[in-house]
Design a protein around this motif. Structure first.
Motif: not given
Ligand code: CUK
Ligand code: CUA
Ligand code: CA
Length: 631
Positions: A607-615
């Protein structure tokens, strides 16, 4: 450049109640501005005229890059959040989730928000109406904002330094918290709130009759957010407000009949305003003259007819809003089914409580304003502005003249009636609930928008209208569509609120994460570690744009996984997110913040996790993998 004739023609061509910018640029405004520029009255150059017209027209326009003069906090109604707007631009600046679930910030998903909502959070909805800002000596101190939840009988507090909800209290023994106001003087020690519906006491199935059902007026300690005391009343309770002495609060009751059906609630010509004597209530509680109900430990005092803790002032008819004037002299109760509002003189309440005057004697004016008066607000110059729901108008009236009229003098107290679009509920003038009422802007929260915006299907937005009240005449300057349902808003000067730009590492908002890290020997701002504790797994992870400190961690199917992400960035505005795909997990982690979320690891796999606030330019690349192995 337009000539005067053109402008005049444009005004006259504007449809009734139509394009507000054209109407706004009325002759009076032009004359006023021209006078102020000292150009004289004879002939104005075309350039000067156009400049003056432009200035008048643009008064509410905040140009790109400029900041608003006021913060506005809007309730989100049954959407459950609070919205922050800039006024006068009416631009939405932020949303603060309160009783709702918010996918972007993870409110309702993260452990920090669940600590506020209650770990056993079962409600996904709320219905907030009345946002109010804490005060010191009758002036906003910018510390907290409080708001009610009618749907699930709660009161929430928002910390204004970080604009996050930090406490929510469920009020026992009652149902449906509606009216909410704060003690203004000496400071906000109490949050006063009305429970609307009558229920049996205790409500445990041993009793169902309406006759034995009651509701209560509630006071919370503003710092601890614990319920300090409750007062049983007759009838029901709608809206409330407090005075500027710290001694009295007053609430409207529209259902003195205690009816369940509509016709029944309209039977009496007069219902009442119930006034609470805070000093006497405190003394009664201190003297032990209270009971408790069921499991609740909250002291409950009896304020029904005959009690010395309350007084009932009869007013017509199904009254709704109750608003204290900023000079501290009056409570105004809005008649709703009566075209009148009732002006109650606060300086007569001592005598009322000492039984020196009759129950109606504190009413010193009852001006007739129009159909469906709901809420009143003030400009600090002696004028009041009352929404007329049925007439779709705001009525500006003069308090002193209304009192003279009540005493038999022939004076006209009505200053102006302005069409609004349509069916207004609350209205709110800038700083009106404080001593600093400055009479500059009036926001009118219209419940219906009908034809004002592009059609969006059967469900329409509402229409929050901005009115310039700085002059003699009210002028409508802006339409703002809003989503269900800002009952009320509050405007506060921008210098009255101080926000943090980045988090402090030891902020109490994420204290439980800090505490757990300490127990695990983890330094949040530096360590990347996986700690297994039976079937509980704690994953500590740092983040610096555009990378997490850990790009892979392993757990087993069915593990209870808690991920703590600490944002090490110190640059303002560089917020990260953490979203675990296919696990219902999302959260915000702003600079120097730690956020945590607990979930159950799914079926074996990747399962991938990712950053969902554009940084960052490489924001898309900010991710990692959770490896779930067979248990
Ligand atoms: S109430 Cu909604 S318009 Cu809940 Cu303040 Cu009057
Ligand atoms: Cu970190 Cu996007
Ligand atoms: Ca009634």
């Amino acid at each position: 450049m337009k000539k005067q004739e053109d402008l005049t023609r444009e005004q006259s061509e504007a449809p009734e109640g139509g394009l507000s910018r054209r109407r706004f640029m009325g002759a009076a405004a032009i004359a006023g501005v021209a006078g102020a520029t000292g150009l004289g009255s004879a002939v104005m150059s075309r350039e000067a005229f156009a400049a003056a017209a432009e200035e008048a027209r643009n008064k509410f326009v905040i140009h790109p890059g400029e900041l608003d003069e006021y913060y506005g906090f809007w309730s989100g109604g049954h959407q459950g959040e609070v919205r922050v707007l800039g006024v006068p631009s009416m631009r939405e600046l932020m949303r603060i989730p309160v009783f709702n679930v918010d996918s972007a910030t993870g409110w309702g998903l993260t452990n920090e928000s669940k600590d506020v909502l209650g770990r056993d959070k079962t409600y996904l909805n709320g219905d907030c109406h009345h946002p109010h800002i804490s005060m010191t000596d009758g002036r906003y101190d910018g510390k907290y904002l409080f708001i009610n939840d009618k749907a699930n009988t709660r009161v929430a507090r928002i910390r204004l330094d970080i604009m996050k909800t930090d406490k929510i209290t469920h009020i026992p023994n009652v149902q449906a918290i509606h009216g909410l106001r704060l003690q203004k003087v000496p400071k906000t020690n109490y949050v006063f709130c009305n429970a609307e519906f009558v229920i049996p006491q205790p409500n445990d199935g041993s009793e169902y009759s309406l006759e034995k059902s009651y509701t209560m007026f509630n006071a919370l300690d503003a710092e601890t957010m614990e319920v300090a005391w409750q007062v049983i009343v007759d009838g029901n309770l709608d809206n409330t407000d407090a005075d500027y002495t710290g001694k009295y609060a007053a609430s409207t009751c529209y259902n003195s009949e205690k009816a369940v059906d509509l016709a029944g609630t309209m039977r009496n010509d007069r219902d009442w305003v119930v006034v609470f004597n805070v000093e006497r209530i405190e003394a009664a509680v201190k003297a032990g003259k209270f009971k408790t109900i069921g499991d609740s430990k909250v002291p409950v005092v009896d304020g029904r007819h005959g009690s010395d803790l309350t007084r009932y002032i009869p007013v017509p008819k199904n009254p709704h809003g109750l608003n204290t004037s900023p000079d501290g002299k009056y409570f105004v109760a809005n008649g709703k089914l009566s075209p009148t509002v009732s002006i109650i003189a606060i300086d007569k309440l001592d005598d009322l409580f000492d039984d020196k005057i009759g129950e109606r004697d504190p009413v010193v004016g009852e001006p007739e304003l129009g159909l469906g008066p709901l809420h009143t607000t003030y400009d600090g110059r002696g004028n009041a502005y009352t929404t007329l729901f049925i007439d779709s108008q705001v009525c500006k009236w003069n308090i002193a003249d209304a009192i003279k009229h009540y005493n038999g003098e022939k004076v006209n107290y009505i200053r102006q009636k302005l069409d609004v679009h349509y069916q207004p509920g609350h209205n709110h003038a800038s700083l009106t609930e404080s001593r600093d009422a400055d009479g500059k802007w009036l926001v009118v929260l219209s419940k219906f928008s009908k034809d004002r915006f592009l059609p969006v299907g059967p469900l329409h937005p509402e229409n929050d209208q901005l009115i310039d009240i700085s002059g003699e005449e009210m002028k409508l300057v802006h339409d703002g569509p809003t989503y269900a349902e800002p009952h009320d808003c509050i405007l506060v000067r921008r210098d009255q609120i101080k926000t943090k730009k980045i988090w402090e590492r030891n902020d109490p908002f994420f204290a439980s994460a800090v505490e757990q890290a300490k127990k695990d020997g983890v330094t949040l701002e530096a360590d990347n570690k996986v700690i297994r504790d039976g079937n509980k797994v704690r994953v500590y992870m740092t983040s610096v744009a555009p990378q997490y400190g850990m790009t892979e961690f392993k757990v087993k199917e069915g593990d209870e996984v808690t991920v703590y992400v600490s944002n090490q960035d110190t640059i303002e505005d560089v917020s990260h997110g953490f979203c675990m795909v296919n696990h219902g997990v999302s959260m915000e982690i702003s600079p120097q913040q730690t956020s945590s979320v607990t979930f159950t690891a799914g079926k074996p796999g990747v399962y991938w996790y990712y950053c969902n606030w554009f940084c960052h330019a490489l924001h898309m690349e900010m991710g990692g993998r959770m490896i779930v192995e067979k248990a």
